[in-house]
Design a protein around this motif. Sequence first.
Motif, PDB file in Angstrom:
ATOM      1  N   ILE A 187       0.839  -1.203   0.000  1.00 51.68           N
ATOM      2  CA  ILE A 187       0.000   0.000   0.000  1.00 51.68           C
ATOM      3  C   ILE A 187       0.872   1.250   0.000  1.00 51.68           C
ATOM      4  CG2 ILE A 187      -1.640   1.344   1.375  1.00 51.68           C
ATOM      5  CD1 ILE A 187      -2.794  -1.383   2.295  1.00 51.68           C
ATOM      6  N   ARG A 188       1.919   1.252   0.823  1.00 52.75           N
ATOM      7  CA  ARG A 188       2.797   2.429   0.876  1.00 52.75           C
ATOM      8  C   ARG A 188       3.542   2.611  -0.447  1.00 52.75           C
ATOM      9  NH1 ARG A 188       2.277   4.374   5.786  1.00 52.75           N
ATOM     10  NH2 ARG A 188       2.147   2.999   7.607  1.00 52.75           N
ATOM     11  N   ASN A 189       3.896   1.513  -1.098  1.00 51.86           N
ATOM     12  CA  ASN A 189       4.519   1.625  -2.420  1.00 51.86           C
ATOM     13  C   ASN A 189       3.529   2.176  -3.436  1.00 51.86           C
ATOM     14  OD1 ASN A 189       7.008   0.619  -1.609  1.00 51.86           O
ATOM     15  ND2 ASN A 189       6.473  -1.503  -2.081  1.00 51.86           N
ATOM     16  N   PHE A 190       2.262   1.808  -3.273  1.00 52.87           N
ATOM     17  CA  PHE A 190       1.227   2.236  -4.212  1.00 52.87           C
ATOM     18  C   PHE A 190       0.880   3.713  -4.041  1.00 52.87           C
ATOM     19  CE2 PHE A 190      -3.353   2.854  -5.066  1.00 52.87           C
ATOM     20  CZ  PHE A 190      -3.365   2.589  -6.425  1.00 52.87           C
ATOM     21  N   ASN A 191       0.641   4.133  -2.780  1.00 55.33           N
ATOM     22  CA  ASN A 191       0.190   5.517  -2.585  1.00 55.33           C
ATOM     23  C   ASN A 191       1.312   6.473  -2.168  1.00 55.33           C
ATOM     24  OD1 ASN A 191       0.619   4.959   0.128  1.00 55.33           O
ATOM     25  ND2 ASN A 191      -1.529   5.148   0.743  1.00 55.33           N
ATOM     26  N   GLY A 192       2.544   5.952  -2.074  1.00 51.57           N
ATOM     27  CA  GLY A 192       3.683   6.819  -1.771  1.00 51.57           C
ATOM     28  C   GLY A 192       3.685   7.388  -0.371  1.00 51.57           C
ATOM     29  N   ASP A 193       2.970   6.724   0.550  1.00 51.46           N
ATOM     30  CA  ASP A 193       2.917   7.236   1.921  1.00 51.46           C
ATOM     31  C   ASP A 193       4.173   6.805   2.676  1.00 51.46           C
ATOM     32  OD1 ASP A 193       2.213   8.327   4.312  1.00 51.46           O
ATOM     33  OD2 ASP A 193       0.591   6.922   4.754  1.00 51.46           O
ATOM     34  N   LYS A 194       5.245   7.527   2.400  1.00 53.76           N
ATOM     35  CA  LYS A 194       6.526   7.296   3.060  1.00 53.76           C
ATOM     36  C   LYS A 194       7.047   8.641   3.555  1.00 53.76           C
ATOM     37  CE  LYS A 194       7.604   3.372   0.052  1.00 53.76           C
ATOM     38  NZ  LYS A 194       8.587   2.748  -0.862  1.00 53.76           N
ATOM     39  N   GLU A 195       7.718   8.606   4.677  1.00 55.32           N
ATOM     40  CA  GLU A 195       8.147   9.854   5.304  1.00 55.32           C
ATOM     41  C   GLU A 195       8.996  10.699   4.367  1.00 55.32           C
ATOM     42  OE1 GLU A 195      10.374  11.309   9.427  1.00 55.32           O
ATOM     43  OE2 GLU A 195       9.691   9.236   9.179  1.00 55.32           O
ATOM     44  N   GLU A 196       9.890  10.045   3.619  1.00 57.39           N
ATOM     45  CA  GLU A 196      10.786  10.809   2.748  1.00 57.39           C
ATOM     46  C   GLU A 196      10.063  11.394   1.538  1.00 57.39           C
ATOM     47  OE1 GLU A 196      11.262   6.400   1.634  1.00 57.39           O
ATOM     48  OE2 GLU A 196      10.938   7.638   3.428  1.00 57.39           O
ATOM     49  N   LEU A 197       8.882  10.863   1.217  1.00 55.48           N
ATOM     50  CA  LEU A 197       8.116  11.375   0.075  1.00 55.48           C
ATOM     51  C   LEU A 197       7.067  12.402   0.492  1.00 55.48           C
ATOM     52  CD1 LEU A 197       7.550   8.064  -1.951  1.00 55.48           C
ATOM     53  CD2 LEU A 197       9.340   9.787  -2.264  1.00 55.48           C
ATOM     54  N   ASN A 198       6.682  12.397   1.755  1.00 52.26           N
ATOM     55  CA  ASN A 198       5.696  13.366   2.246  1.00 52.26           C
ATOM     56  C   ASN A 198       6.419  14.651   2.649  1.00 52.26           C
ATOM     57  OD1 ASN A 198       3.637  11.501   1.886  1.00 52.26           O
ATOM     58  ND2 ASN A 198       3.743  10.746   3.989  1.00 52.26           N
ATOM     59  N   VAL A 199       6.770  15.450   1.641  1.00 50.09           N
ATOM     60  CA  VAL A 199       7.656  16.596   1.869  1.00 50.09           C
ATOM     61  C   VAL A 199       6.987  17.701   2.681  1.00 50.09           C
ATOM     62  CG1 VAL A 199       9.052  16.153  -0.172  1.00 50.09           C
ATOM     63  CG2 VAL A 199       6.992  17.556  -0.384  1.00 50.09           C
TER      64      VAL A 199
END
Length: 255
Positions: free
Chosen positions: A118-130
């Motif tokens: 899911i995190r790969n799909f929606n990009g919900d990662k700390e480094e991507l949530n600028v």
Amino acid sequence: MNLSIYKGNDKTFEIEVTDQDDEIINLSGGQLFVNVTDWQENSKITKSSTDPTQIEITDPEAGLAQIHFVPTDTSSLASDIYVVYINYINYEGKTYTISQGEFQILDLGTISYIRNRIRNFNGDKEELNVLIRALETTDEEMNDYIQKAVDLFNSLGYTTSYTLSDYPNKGNLIEGTVIQILMGKGILSARNMLTYRDEGGITVQDFDTYGRYINLFNVYINRYMQQAMDIKRSLNVDGAYGSIESPMNYVDIWY
């Protein structure tokens, strides 16, 4: 009281025993019992303070106790949501149900795999949530959204009882979870959104994700519903396969 544990793990829950008025119950001379059941009230796990390795009353006067779970308690149970009852028998022998709630058994391997996808799909990662510089959805929240997606699938069309472990289509589960996230975070955004303008005339909108999330939700819900119903129909057809034996098999009893 809602509890959760990873399947096959050790875990200790610390509880404070209170009555319906939130007054602390003095546990001196009494006993605590825990019963975990399925939704048909079939008992799955039982524990008693008569064995301190199961339930340890750590401070009777303060109503404090610890409930100990070991791997064998959950290793043979399906990853699912159960019901937990905590009962107290006082020194007079009177029994009281002091708490009832959900007891969720999580499959560490499966749920971690689903969360990562899911995190790969929606990009919900700390480094991507600028902007927020953090995860938008915590692991605990994600676990809850995943379970809600399982419940939603089971309720569509004809009722089923799939769990996280035997969910028939992981891709559909991921999309169902994304829908739950969009809905949950959209509600949070709508409740907290604030629009204001500074002295320079610049308009700022805090938590302004509701509009974008609701549009994404509308797109995904239609696709998800179509896919989920197709899966349900396919499973129903597969489950209907069988055989009709010839009456000639019973020729020896004919006259």
